[in-house]
Enzyme design. Structure first.
Site, PDB file in Angstrom:
ATOM      1  N   HIS A 349       8.573  -7.400   4.502  1.00 52.97           N
ATOM      2  CA  HIS A 349       6.525  -7.212   4.357  1.00 52.97           C
ATOM      3  C   HIS A 349       5.874  -8.370   5.033  1.00 52.97           C
ATOM      4  CE1 HIS A 349       6.151  -4.013   1.493  1.00 52.97           C
ATOM      5  NE2 HIS A 349       8.181  -4.190   0.947  1.00 52.97           N
ATOM      6  N   LYS A 528     -10.109  -5.434  -0.569  1.00 46.30           N
ATOM      7  CA  LYS A 528      -8.280  -5.853  -0.046  1.00 46.30           C
ATOM      8  C   LYS A 528      -8.364  -7.342  -0.671  1.00 46.30           C
ATOM      9  CE  LYS A 528      -8.521  -4.246   4.832  1.00 46.30           C
ATOM     10  NZ  LYS A 528      -7.438  -4.250   5.038  1.00 46.30           N
ATOM     11  N   ARG A 529      -6.956  -7.518  -0.678  1.00 47.02           N
ATOM     12  CA  ARG A 529      -7.167  -9.366  -1.312  1.00 47.02           C
ATOM     13  C   ARG A 529      -7.826 -10.267  -0.432  1.00 47.02           C
ATOM     14  NH1 ARG A 529      -3.658 -10.550  -5.508  1.00 47.02           N
ATOM     15  NH2 ARG A 529      -4.516 -12.297  -5.544  1.00 47.02           N
ATOM     16  N   LYS A 534      -7.355 -11.497   6.766  1.00 48.53           N
ATOM     17  CA  LYS A 534      -7.358 -10.641   6.530  1.00 48.53           C
ATOM     18  C   LYS A 534      -9.491 -11.072   7.496  1.00 48.53           C
ATOM     19  CE  LYS A 534      -4.986  -8.376   2.865  1.00 48.53           C
ATOM     20  NZ  LYS A 534      -4.418  -7.400   3.068  1.00 48.53           N
ATOM     21  N   THR A 636      -2.149  -0.505   4.096  1.00 53.13           N
ATOM     22  CA  THR A 636      -1.831   1.145   3.505  1.00 53.13           C
ATOM     23  C   THR A 636      -3.287   1.660   3.153  1.00 53.13           C
ATOM     24  OG1 THR A 636      -1.547   0.456   1.141  1.00 53.13           O
ATOM     25  CG2 THR A 636       0.707   1.197   2.547  1.00 53.13           C
ATOM     26  N   LYS A 640      -5.705   5.007   3.695  1.00 53.06           N
ATOM     27  CA  LYS A 640      -6.470   5.885   2.402  1.00 53.06           C
ATOM     28  C   LYS A 640      -7.893   6.443   3.385  1.00 53.06           C
ATOM     29  CE  LYS A 640      -4.328   3.132  -0.742  1.00 53.06           C
ATOM     30  NZ  LYS A 640      -5.086   2.078  -1.547  1.00 53.06           N
TER      31      LYS A 640
HETATM   32  C1  LIG Z   1      -4.088   0.214  -1.822  1.00 55.04           C
HETATM   33  C2  LIG Z   1      -4.481  -0.944  -2.190  1.00 55.04           C
HETATM   34  C3  LIG Z   1      -4.325  -2.057  -1.704  1.00 55.04           C
HETATM   35  C4  LIG Z   1      -3.822  -2.688  -0.445  1.00 55.04           C
HETATM   36  O1  LIG Z   1      -4.634  -2.575   0.363  1.00 55.04           O
HETATM   37  P1  LIG Z   1      -4.710  -3.231   2.098  1.00 55.04           P
HETATM   38  O2  LIG Z   1      -6.174  -2.867   2.797  1.00 55.04           O
HETATM   39  O3  LIG Z   1      -3.499  -2.458   2.659  1.00 55.04           O
HETATM   40  O4  LIG Z   1      -4.179  -4.267   2.209  1.00 55.04           O
HETATM   41  C5  LIG Z   1      -4.070  -3.156  -2.429  1.00 55.04           C
HETATM   42  N1  LIG Z   1      -4.954  -3.084  -3.276  1.00 55.04           N
HETATM   43  C6  LIG Z   1      -5.198  -1.920  -4.276  1.00 55.04           C
HETATM   44  C7  LIG Z   1      -5.760  -1.889  -5.121  1.00 55.04           C
HETATM   45  C8  LIG Z   1      -4.855  -0.655  -3.148  1.00 55.04           C
HETATM   46  O5  LIG Z   1      -5.519   0.405  -4.001  1.00 55.04           O
END
Ligand SMILES: *Cc1c(COP(=O)(O)O)cnc(C)c1O
Length: 793
Positions: A349, A528-529, A534, A636, A640
């Site tokens: 990952h 995101k985190r 990022k 991911t 979305k």
């Molecule tokens: C989809 C999702 C992530 C992943 O987000 P990235 O932008 O791909 O890092 C992290 N946390 C939550 C709560 C999510 O729904």
């Protein structure tokens, strides 16, 4: 099978007989529990049927081992998948209860940090939708990911207690318990080797059924909870040592007490290694028990059992399986090794060096003395069979979990095309040369049930009305929307859906966070985190530069924009916490500026989790995916947003590359260096300074931060950030700034043309079908697991 009463009857019966209430006295939680039990009964029937079918057919089973499952709420997922939305809403309305309020009463199960754990949850749902017999194995953390709040703009962490409210979904399995040992010594008598652990805890199973689309199939998520073998020391109690009497239980429970809240730095903590072995050991015992009951002959194991390692966290499964087969079941070492490799596969990952697991050999050897011997033997065997090999998995007095996983797996996969290529050319280049067929790609996906049908009912209805409902488990069908995208009247309806979703979000933000925004602004979202790679700091720099520019020239026809942020920083990641504070400080100053107020607002919503994502994604206009190229394995969140009609402003990183190919370059705002250019630029002396000299906007934004414009009482507060950006700037924020600014102004222009924007947004929806986790799971089934669907079998 029993015939269940109507949903209404089921709910009322559970209210009365499971919770002892009548409708007049039931509180919100009673209603939530009664509806959940009514839904759970229906899932349970599908679940027990699926289990029978799996036994009857003798099918191969998939086992997904993951330290994290970021599940979120389960009630809406169950209602949506069983197509009970209208019925549930009507029953609740009859008793004056608000459907949304009942759903929102459920606490999020946050047993994961971010993308990796959420992927595991999407995979479980897709495995069930596809009817692939599978179990998820994880840890039942008492405390999931911490709750985040802000005090004076700073992140404050509070413990999370998802199990304190009543939880509807799990079945305790007191009869399914295994002992897990640690430490002790190894006794060798000729060929016979025995490990005598010094300490043992018990792992107890808790099962949650995971139902697929239309309830055709349900699989099991089995989570392990730690308990003491002798929970209570009566002798100590009788001698007046009351605290000491309960100590064994407290110690044993520590193992499943908390989720480690850091997803990108490997800390090498003893408790973490114990958790990893605890999960893996219990899961393998369970897998082998089930296999023995049904098949017996261990040589058939790879034909009946596929074990997927979600990152290296459960990598101890390799030596543990060899240990059980060789030490306990008496198979020759080479056979044990071959059988284990036939079962195991590994998903990588991350390529971030600080995230690659490597355990100090003295800690590892003390906790798992037999496993370290076996790892040495596995390593020696691999070296002997591959004489040109240079790198050992036992270098630098460490155990390298990535290499161990690679060697023990028959397939190793990356999570996007770019990431898989980089695995081959960087971290795993030598192993890839020795095993050229082992690395495969499986680009991540998200489940369209949660991430479109559930979270965006308006858009889902428009789609179903336009092309029928087959898209829900065949997301490629979304391409059938392409003719609609050319139709102005349809596009107006698509735009109205987005606008309604934005109004909902604006109302919610006003009510719950006191943030007041105009729903006609461009909702620009980065959730995101928090991490330097990022690059939330790139976003806030651009925000500050934009603010300055609007102040200089307020009448220049700016596109009104809301910059929305959400995300947690690891508690020990001080730089990321400073970025949060900077965004909050900048938001306070910018939002108070009457000159720029019509054009720019900034908000950082606290406590990002799955439920908040479900609220934000349908209302987003623009998706920020701005990581330094080569650093985001897949992402991911990006999928979305595209699916829900938010075009991306992004770099060529992770799955952004594939999103851009699918939605078309003209519907994606590309900027920044490529992964290759990033690797070269790092070696250019003074790259940050050169970028700053060349761009007065960047210069000014950095000056404002450094001179304390957003922290007047404490002007030096952000010198850590400005010093980093003006100095090493490892993540190349400055070098990508100018092109990011350019792309954002293109976004402004595109958004100002409303019909053009709607077309781009709708095109993103129509072309995102490939990013369904159903497609990903089909890929794993065919290329890695050799597993079959039992739906229709
Ligand atoms: C989809 C999702 C992530 C992943 O987000 P990235 O932008 O791909 O890092 C992290 N946390 C939550 C709560 C999510 O729904």
């Amino acid at each position: 099978m029993t015939k269940l009463p109507s949903l209404r009857e089921s709910i009322l019966q559970h209210l009365r007989y499971s919770f002892g209430k009548d409708p007049e006295h039931a509180i919100l939680e009673d209603w939530r529990m009664a509806v959940s039990y009514a839904v759970r009964d229906r899932i349970t029937d599908a679940w027990i049927n699926a289990t029978h079918r799996t036994y009857d057919t003798g099918a191969k089973r998939v086992y997904y081992l993951s330290m994290e499952f970021l599940i979120g709420r389960l009630l809406e997922d169950g209602i949506v998948n069983l197509e009970l939305v209208d019925e549930a809403r009507a029953v609740l309305a009859e008793f004056g209860k608000d459907y949304q309020a009942v759903l929102a009463d459920e606490p999020d199960a946050a047993l994961g940090n971010g993308g990796l754990g959420r992927l595991a949850a999407c995979f479980l749902e897709s495995l069930s939708t596809l009817g692939c017999p599978a179990h998820g194995y994880g840890i039942r953390y008492e405390h999931g990911l911490f709750r985040q709040s802000f005090v004076d703009g700073r992140q404050v962490e509070m413990p999370e207690h998802w199990l304190e409210q009543r939880h509807a979904w799990e079945f305790e399995r007191p009869e399914v318990r295994y002992r897990v040992g640690f430490g002790g010594h190894v006794d060798t008598r000729g060929e016979t080797v025995r490990w005598y652990p010094a300490e043992e805890v018990e792992a107890e199973a808790f099962d949650t059924p995971v139902v697929g689309w239309k309830g055709r199939w349900a699989n099991t998520l089995r989570l392990w909870s730690g308990r003491a073998i002798h929970p209570f020391d009566l002798d100590r109690f009788n001698h007046g040592d009351y605290a000491g009497a309960a100590q064994p239980e407290a110690l044993a429970r520590t193992i499943s007490r908390v989720l480690y809240p850091d997803d990108t730095t490997e800390q090498g903590k003893e408790l973490r290694l114990k958790q990893e072995y605890f999960l893996t050991c219990a899961a393998l015992r369970d897998i082998l028990r089930r296999f023995n009951n049904q098949f017996g002959d261990l040589r058939k194991l790879p034909a009946k059992v596929a074990i997927q390692l979600n990152d290296t966290h459960p990598a101890i499964a390799g030596p543990e399986l060899v240990r059980v087969l060789h030490d306990e079941r008496g198979l020759p070492f080479d056979d044990a090794l071959e059988i284990a490799q036939g079962c195991l596969s590994y998903t990588n990952h991350t390529l971030l060096p600080e995230a690659l697991e490597a355990w100090d050999e003295s800690l590892f050897g003390r906790l798992l003395p037999r496993h370290i011997q076996l790892i040495d033997r596995i390593d020696a065997t691999h070296a002997a069979r591959n004489p040109s090999r240079q790198q050992s998995m036992r270098a630098d007095h460490q155990v390298k979990m990535g290499q161990l996983s690679f060697v023990m797996a028959h397939k190793v996969n990356g999570v996007s095309a770019l990431h898989t290529d980089l695995m081959k050319s960087t971290v795993f280049s030598e192993l890839h040369r020795l095993h050229p067929d082992r690395i495969v790609n499986q680009t991540n996906g998200v489940t369209p049930r949660r991430w479109l049908l559930g979270c965006n009912p308006r858009l889902a209805s428009l789609i179903t009305e336009s092309i029928g409902e087959a898209w829900v488990d065949d997301l490629d069908q979304l391409t059938r929307l392409e003719p609609n995208v050319q139709d102005a009247a349809w596009l107006d309806r698509y735009a109205q859906v987005k606008r309604d979703n934005k109004v909902d979000l604006a109302n919610w933000m006003a009510r719950h966070h006191g943030v007041h925004v105009d729903p006609d602004m461009l909702f620009d979202v980065q959730i995101k985190r928090l991490h330097e790679y990022k690059r939330q700091h790139l976003n806030i720099l651009e925000t500050i530069a934009l603010w300055s520019e609007i102040r200089d020239n307020p009448e220049a026809g700016w596109t009104p924009r809301l910059k929305l942020f959400a995300g947690k920083a690891a508690p020990g990641y001080f730089f990321a916490k400073d970025i949060i504070r900077l965004i909050n400080d900048a938001a306070a100053v910018i939002n108070a500026d009457p000159v720029t107020a019509p054009y720019l607002k900034v908000a950082f919503l606290p406590n990002y989790n799955v439920s908040l994502a479900e609220r934000l994604v349908p209302a987003a206009d623009l998706s920020e995916q701005i990581s330094t190229a080569g650093k985001e394995a897949s992402g991911t969140g990006n999928m979305k947003f595209a699916l829900n009609g938010a075009p991306t402003v992004g770099t060529l990183d992770g799955a952004n590359v594939e999103i851009r190919e699918h939605v078309g370059a003209e519907n994606f705002f590309l900027f920044g260096m490529t992964a290759e250019e990033v690797m070269e630029r790092r070696h250019v002396d003074g790259h940050a300074w050169r970028a700053i000299e060349a761009d007065p906007r960047l210069r000014r934004a950095l000056d404002l931060i450094r001179d304390g414009r957003f922290s007047p009482q404490d002007p030096g507060r952000y010198h850590g950030i400005t010093g980093n950006l003006e100095g090493p700037d490892y993540f190349l924020v400055c070098s990508d700034f100018t092109d990011y600014w350019r792309a954002q102004r293109e976004v402004d222009a595109a958004f100002a043309d409303r019909s053009r924007w709607s077309r781009m947004a709708a095109w993103n929806t129509a072309r995102s079908g490939w990013f369904s986790s159903d497609r990903t799971i089909r890929g794993y089934m065919a290329d890695i697991w050799n597993a079959q669907s039992l739906i229709g079998a």
